[in-house]
Design an enzyme around this catalytic site. Structure first.
Site, PDB file in Angstrom:
ATOM      1  N   HIS A   1       0.844  -1.197   0.000  1.00 37.22           N
ATOM      2  CA  HIS A   1       0.000   0.000   0.000  1.00 37.22           C
ATOM      3  C   HIS A   1       0.876   1.242   0.000  1.00 37.22           C
ATOM      4  O   HIS A   1       1.789   1.367   0.818  1.00 37.22           O
ATOM      5  CB  HIS A   1      -0.917   0.024   1.223  1.00 37.22           C
ATOM      6  CG  HIS A   1      -1.690   1.304   1.360  1.00 37.22           C
ATOM      7  ND1 HIS A   1      -1.492   2.203   2.387  1.00 37.22           N
ATOM      8  CD2 HIS A   1      -2.647   1.857   0.555  1.00 37.22           C
ATOM      9  CE1 HIS A   1      -2.295   3.240   2.236  1.00 37.22           C
ATOM     10  NE2 HIS A   1      -3.004   3.048   1.138  1.00 37.22           N
ATOM     11  N   SER A   2       0.629   2.135  -0.921  1.00 34.92           N
ATOM     12  CA  SER A   2       1.365   3.390  -1.012  1.00 34.92           C
ATOM     13  C   SER A   2       2.866   3.112  -1.113  1.00 34.92           C
ATOM     14  O   SER A   2       3.301   2.351  -1.962  1.00 34.92           O
ATOM     15  CB  SER A   2       1.020   4.292   0.171  1.00 34.92           C
ATOM     16  OG  SER A   2       1.556   5.589   0.006  1.00 34.92           O
TER      17      SER A   2
END
Length: 262
Positions: A118-119
Site C-alpha cells: 500500500h502506497s
C-alpha cells in the site's frame, strides 16, 4: 457527499511469526487471521508510510477471500516513517526479504509469494527484489510471483524532505528497467548459483546487504500491477503511479479495454 461504500474487515486476531533476521528492530511478521492451514496462496502485505499490518484485514475479509484462496501475512514496521528518509525504506526492504524467506520456509512445497504494497509499501516491495539478501530461487522458481501496488508512487517520491529518496528511486527504477535486458556474466553466474544449494546458501546471509545493481535476478519474472487512487487521492498524485518507467511495454488495462469497446 457521503461515501456509500462500506469497508469489510476480518478479525483483529493475528499471530506473530518468529523469524531470523539481522534487523530485529525494524519490524514484526504476522499471520492474519490466526490459523494453521498453509495450503493456500501466500500473500505478504506491506504497509506504507505510517501504515499498519492490520490494514491487511480488508483484503483478508471473507468477502474478498472466498473459500480462503489466499493465506495472508503482513509485516508491521516499528519505525513506519518510510517516506522520511531513504535509509528507513532500505531497512524495511531488507526486512521484507527476511520475511519472504520465513514465509517460504513455512511451506513444505515450493511456493511463490504475492506481495501487496500500500502506497510506499509498494516501493519497499520493489526495492526488496533489488537487494542482495533477496531470497534466491528454489528449484529455479523465484520467491515472488507478483507485486500489487495500491496507489504506490512509482515514478518518484510524493514527499521528499532530502535527496536520499530521489537517489533510491533512481537506483531502484534503473535496476528494474535493466533487469529485463541484462544477460551479463553476473546474471549467468547468478543463475548457476541459484541452482546450487551450497552456493546459494553462501551468497545469502553474509551479514551485509547491498543493492544488486549488476543483476537483480528475479525482477524480470515478477508481474507488476499498479492501481491508482485517482483524482480523489490528495497524498499520491495519479501521475506518479504508472509502471511504464520501470517495465518495458507496460500495458494499461483500462486503455486496452476502451480500445476494444469494453
Amino acid at each position: 457527499s457521503r461515501n456509500p461504500c462500506q469497508m469489510t474487515y476480518t478479525t483483529k486476531q493475528k499471530s506473530e511469526i518468529e523469524m531470523s533476521t539481522v534487523l530485529p528492530d525494524v519490524g514484526t511478521l504476522y499471520r492474519h487471521p490466526m490459523g494453521t492451514k498453509l495450503n493456500k496462496i501466500p500473500v505478504l502485505f506491506i504497509p506504507g508510510n505510517m501504515g499498519s499490518a492490520d490494514q491487511v484485514r480488508s483484503l483478508s475479509s471473507p468477502m474478498h477471500n472466498k473459500d480462503e484462496v489466499f493465506r495472508y501475512f503482513a509485516v508491521h514496521f516499528k519505525k513506519p516513517l518510510s517516506a522520511i528518509h531513504g535509509s528507513i525504506l532500505l531497512s524495511q526492504a531488507a526486512f521484507v526479504n527476511d520475511a519472504l524467506e520465513t514465509v517460504r520456509a513455512l511451506y513444505k512445497k515450493p511456493v511463490s509469494i504475492m506481495m501487496v504494497g500500500h502506497s510506499l509499501g509498494g516501493m519497499v516491495a520493489r526495492t526488496a527484489v533489488t537487494l542482495s539478501n533477496h531470497p534466491r530461487p528454489a528449484n529455479g522458481q523465484c520467491v515472488v510471483s507478483d507485486i500489487i501496488m495500491l496507489n504506490t508512487p512509482n515514478r518518484g517520491p510524493a514527499y521528499s524532505p532530502d535527496g536520499s529518496m530521489e537517489a533510491i528511486y533512481n537506483a531502484v527504477n534503473k535496476v528494474w528497467r535493466e533487469s529485463y535486458y541484462n544477460e551479463s556474466a553476473n546474471c549467468k553466474r547468478s543463475r548457476l548459483e541459484a541452482n546450487d544449494p551450497v552456493l546459494a546458501g553462501q551468497m545469502r546471509g553474509k551479514g551485509t546487504v547491498s543493492m544488486n545493481q549488476k543483476c537483480a535476478l528475479c525482477a524480470s519474472t515478477v508481474r507488476l500491477l499498479s492501481v491508482s487512487g485517482g483524482d480523489l487521492d490528495i497524498l499520491v498524485p495519479a501521475h506518479l503511479t504508472p509502471i511504464d518507467i520501470v517495465a518495458p511495454l507496460a500495458r494499461n488495462i483500462t486503455h486496452i479495454q476502451s480500445q476494444k469497446g469494453g
